[in-house]
Design an enzyme around this catalytic site. Structure first.
Site, PDB file in Angstrom:
ATOM      1  N   GLU A   1       8.019   4.029 -11.179  1.00 22.28           N
ATOM      2  CA  GLU A   1       7.561   2.649 -11.309  1.00 22.28           C
ATOM      3  C   GLU A   1       6.264   2.555 -12.102  1.00 22.28           C
ATOM      4  O   GLU A   1       6.125   1.699 -12.975  1.00 22.28           O
ATOM      5  CB  GLU A   1       7.374   2.024  -9.922  1.00 22.28           C
ATOM      6  CG  GLU A   1       7.006   0.552  -9.979  1.00 22.28           C
ATOM      7  CD  GLU A   1       7.004  -0.090  -8.606  1.00 22.28           C
ATOM      8  OE1 GLU A   1       7.423  -1.247  -8.494  1.00 22.28           O
ATOM      9  OE2 GLU A   1       6.561   0.567  -7.637  1.00 22.28           O
TER      10      GLU A   1
ATOM     11  N   LYS B   1      11.218   5.213  13.311  1.00 21.50           N
ATOM     12  CA  LYS B   1      12.282   6.161  13.633  1.00 21.50           C
ATOM     13  C   LYS B   1      11.724   7.565  13.498  1.00 21.50           C
ATOM     14  O   LYS B   1      11.017   7.876  12.535  1.00 21.50           O
ATOM     15  CB  LYS B   1      13.480   5.998  12.687  1.00 21.50           C
ATOM     16  CG  LYS B   1      14.574   7.054  12.952  1.00 21.50           C
ATOM     17  CD  LYS B   1      15.721   7.005  11.961  1.00 21.50           C
ATOM     18  CE  LYS B   1      16.715   8.123  12.239  1.00 21.50           C
ATOM     19  NZ  LYS B   1      17.847   8.135  11.276  1.00 21.50           N
TER      20      LYS B   1
ATOM     21  N   GLY C   1       0.791  -1.231   0.000  1.00 21.20           N
ATOM     22  CA  GLY C   1       0.000   0.000   0.000  1.00 21.20           C
ATOM     23  C   GLY C   1       0.819   1.275   0.000  1.00 21.20           C
ATOM     24  O   GLY C   1       0.270   2.363   0.219  1.00 21.20           O
ATOM     25  N   LYS C   2       2.126   1.185  -0.287  1.00 20.54           N
ATOM     26  CA  LYS C   2       2.994   2.373  -0.238  1.00 20.54           C
ATOM     27  C   LYS C   2       2.548   3.459  -1.214  1.00 20.54           C
ATOM     28  O   LYS C   2       2.372   4.612  -0.834  1.00 20.54           O
ATOM     29  CB  LYS C   2       4.451   1.987  -0.548  1.00 20.54           C
ATOM     30  CG  LYS C   2       5.093   1.011   0.401  1.00 20.54           C
ATOM     31  CD  LYS C   2       6.557   0.797   0.076  1.00 20.54           C
ATOM     32  CE  LYS C   2       6.787   0.228  -1.311  1.00 20.54           C
ATOM     33  NZ  LYS C   2       6.196  -1.128  -1.494  1.00 20.54           N
ATOM     34  N   THR C   3       2.406   3.077  -2.490  1.00 21.52           N
ATOM     35  CA  THR C   3       2.046   4.078  -3.507  1.00 21.52           C
ATOM     36  C   THR C   3       0.674   4.666  -3.226  1.00 21.52           C
ATOM     37  O   THR C   3       0.463   5.874  -3.378  1.00 21.52           O
ATOM     38  CB  THR C   3       2.077   3.450  -4.917  1.00 21.52           C
ATOM     39  OG1 THR C   3       3.392   2.953  -5.178  1.00 21.52           O
ATOM     40  CG2 THR C   3       1.718   4.471  -5.976  1.00 21.52           C
TER      41      THR C   3
ATOM     42  N   ARG D   1      16.420  -2.084   2.435  1.00 20.76           N
ATOM     43  CA  ARG D   1      17.296  -2.711   1.445  1.00 20.76           C
ATOM     44  C   ARG D   1      18.538  -1.874   1.123  1.00 20.76           C
ATOM     45  O   ARG D   1      18.530  -0.650   1.257  1.00 20.76           O
ATOM     46  CB  ARG D   1      16.525  -2.945   0.140  1.00 20.76           C
ATOM     47  CG  ARG D   1      15.506  -4.049   0.227  1.00 20.76           C
ATOM     48  CD  ARG D   1      14.804  -4.272  -1.086  1.00 20.76           C
ATOM     49  NE  ARG D   1      15.713  -4.660  -2.157  1.00 20.76           N
ATOM     50  CZ  ARG D   1      15.321  -4.996  -3.379  1.00 20.76           C
ATOM     51  NH1 ARG D   1      14.032  -4.984  -3.683  1.00 20.76           N
ATOM     52  NH2 ARG D   1      16.190  -5.348  -4.295  1.00 20.76           N
TER      53      ARG D   1
ATOM     54  N   GLY E   1      22.746   0.797   4.756  1.00 21.59           N
ATOM     55  CA  GLY E   1      22.415   1.298   6.078  1.00 21.59           C
ATOM     56  C   GLY E   1      22.327   2.807   6.121  1.00 21.59           C
ATOM     57  O   GLY E   1      21.826   3.384   7.091  1.00 21.59           O
TER      58      GLY E   1
ATOM     59  N   ARG F   1      13.590  11.188  14.276  1.00 24.10           N
ATOM     60  CA  ARG F   1      14.762  11.879  14.808  1.00 24.10           C
ATOM     61  C   ARG F   1      14.380  13.019  15.737  1.00 24.10           C
ATOM     62  O   ARG F   1      15.147  13.387  16.634  1.00 24.10           O
ATOM     63  CB  ARG F   1      15.616  12.400  13.643  1.00 24.10           C
ATOM     64  CG  ARG F   1      16.841  13.197  14.052  1.00 24.10           C
ATOM     65  CD  ARG F   1      17.743  13.458  12.860  1.00 24.10           C
ATOM     66  NE  ARG F   1      18.430  12.237  12.430  1.00 24.10           N
ATOM     67  CZ  ARG F   1      18.845  12.015  11.190  1.00 24.10           C
ATOM     68  NH1 ARG F   1      18.593  12.910  10.241  1.00 24.10           N
ATOM     69  NH2 ARG F   1      19.485  10.901  10.903  1.00 24.10           N
TER      70      ARG F   1
ATOM     71  N   GLN G   1      11.472  -0.297  -0.764  1.00 24.50           N
ATOM     72  CA  GLN G   1      11.151  -1.709  -0.630  1.00 24.50           C
ATOM     73  C   GLN G   1      11.908  -2.277   0.574  1.00 24.50           C
ATOM     74  O   GLN G   1      12.912  -1.724   1.019  1.00 24.50           O
ATOM     75  CB  GLN G   1      11.568  -2.469  -1.886  1.00 24.50           C
ATOM     76  CG  GLN G   1      10.961  -1.955  -3.176  1.00 24.50           C
ATOM     77  CD  GLN G   1       9.531  -2.413  -3.378  1.00 24.50           C
ATOM     78  OE1 GLN G   1       8.813  -2.660  -2.420  1.00 24.50           O
ATOM     79  NE2 GLN G   1       9.126  -2.515  -4.631  1.00 24.50           N
TER      80      GLN G   1
END
Length: 283
Positions: free
Chosen positions: A63, A242, A39-41, A201, A204, A244, A182
């Site tokens: 994409e 996360k 469901g990202k897009t 992916r 780091g 910051r 991803q």
């Protein structure tokens, strides 16, 4: 949606904005990460259109083509499944609804790229051509081309450079950049498939450079396909893993897969006294 001179841009989802401390900070790099098809897009398009109601947004799609993105957006507005919009004949009544939705969407300050590929420099050039830009969305990180000089390096090296360049671009433009990412396939081998920061992916540096990392997870993603009704909204878990500039936490949204619509679930805003200092909106 207009944030005036505030130092952040609201996503338009109250629960997520409260987790973020108000929204995505100017100059911030935010990652929206999940496995393919989670469901990202869809969520990114929903956020972009909410912001674009008041302020210009650049949506860089590397994409999906324009027709697919438009189908998702029109599906959300009309309730007609995007698959039908792309592949089937419509009734006259449905065509009228599509025309109305298209006019509505055309009135938003939503800009997108024409070229199917882009480097970070290309994204920066597009962004600088749009006056008053308040948000950049990139779909997705793995499709960004490395700069020519870095293409002779390995993937880890050049993705590290791309990550740093995105962060530098956000700082230079003083607007947030929301980048879709991803996750590693290894998440599929675990019993608990909820994403972790280690699942990002390639490099780091992404975790290091990001001001915020948002993971998406749906329990029914791993269920038997025949048992999932696409017309019944799914529960989309949104995990701010996360942050910051504040705390972390999670919230839930309702995801209608067939029509690409994501809505807030029943939610009661906490009173000022209940909200920790780092979560307070507006000071």
């Amino acid at each position: 949606m207009r944030d005036g001179n505030k130092g952040y841009v609201c996503t338009g989802y109250m629960a997520l904005d409260e987790l973020l401390g108000g929204g995505m900070l100017n100059s911030g790099l935010y990652l929206l990460a999940a496995r393919p098809g989670m469901g990202k897009t869809t969520l990114a398009l929903n956020i972009a259109d909410r912001v674009a109601q008041a302020d210009p947004v650049l949506f860089v799609s590397l994409e999906m083509d324009t027709e697919q993105l438009s189908a998702k957006r029109i599906s959300r507005e009309t309730g007609i499944p995007s698959q039908k919009l792309l592949m089937q004949a419509l009734t006259q009544e449905e065509e009228d609804r599509v025309a109305f939705a298209s006019r509505k969407l055309a009135g938003l300050a939503f800009w997108s790229n024409a070229a199917p590929t882009a480097t970070v420099d290309d994204i920066g050039a597009l962004a600088r051509s749009i006056g008053g830009l308040r948000l950049i969305v990139v779909d997705y990180f793995g499709k960004i081309l490395p700069p020519p000089a870095a293409r002779r390096y390995g993937r880890v090296e050049y993705t590290t450079e791309i990550s740093g360049d995105l962060k530098n671009l956000a700082r230079a433009l003083r607007i947030p950049i929301l980048t879709l990412c991803q996750l590693n396939r290894e998440v599929e081998t675990r019993q608990d498939k909820r994403p972790q920061l280690s699942d990002l992916r390639d490099t780091g540096a992404l975790e290091q450079d990001a001001d915020g990392v948002i993971f998406l997870y749906r329990e029914d993603y791993y269920a038997d396909r025949d048992s999932v009704d696409p017309n019944v909204p799914s529960v989309l878990d949104v995990d701010l893993a996360k942050n910051r500039h504040g705390g972390v936490g999670s919230c839930k949204l309702a995801f209608s897969l067939a029509t690409s619509k994501i809505a807030g679930m029943s939610y009661r805003r906490k009173t000022k006294e209940e909200i920790p200092e780092q979560f307070r909106i507006g000071g």
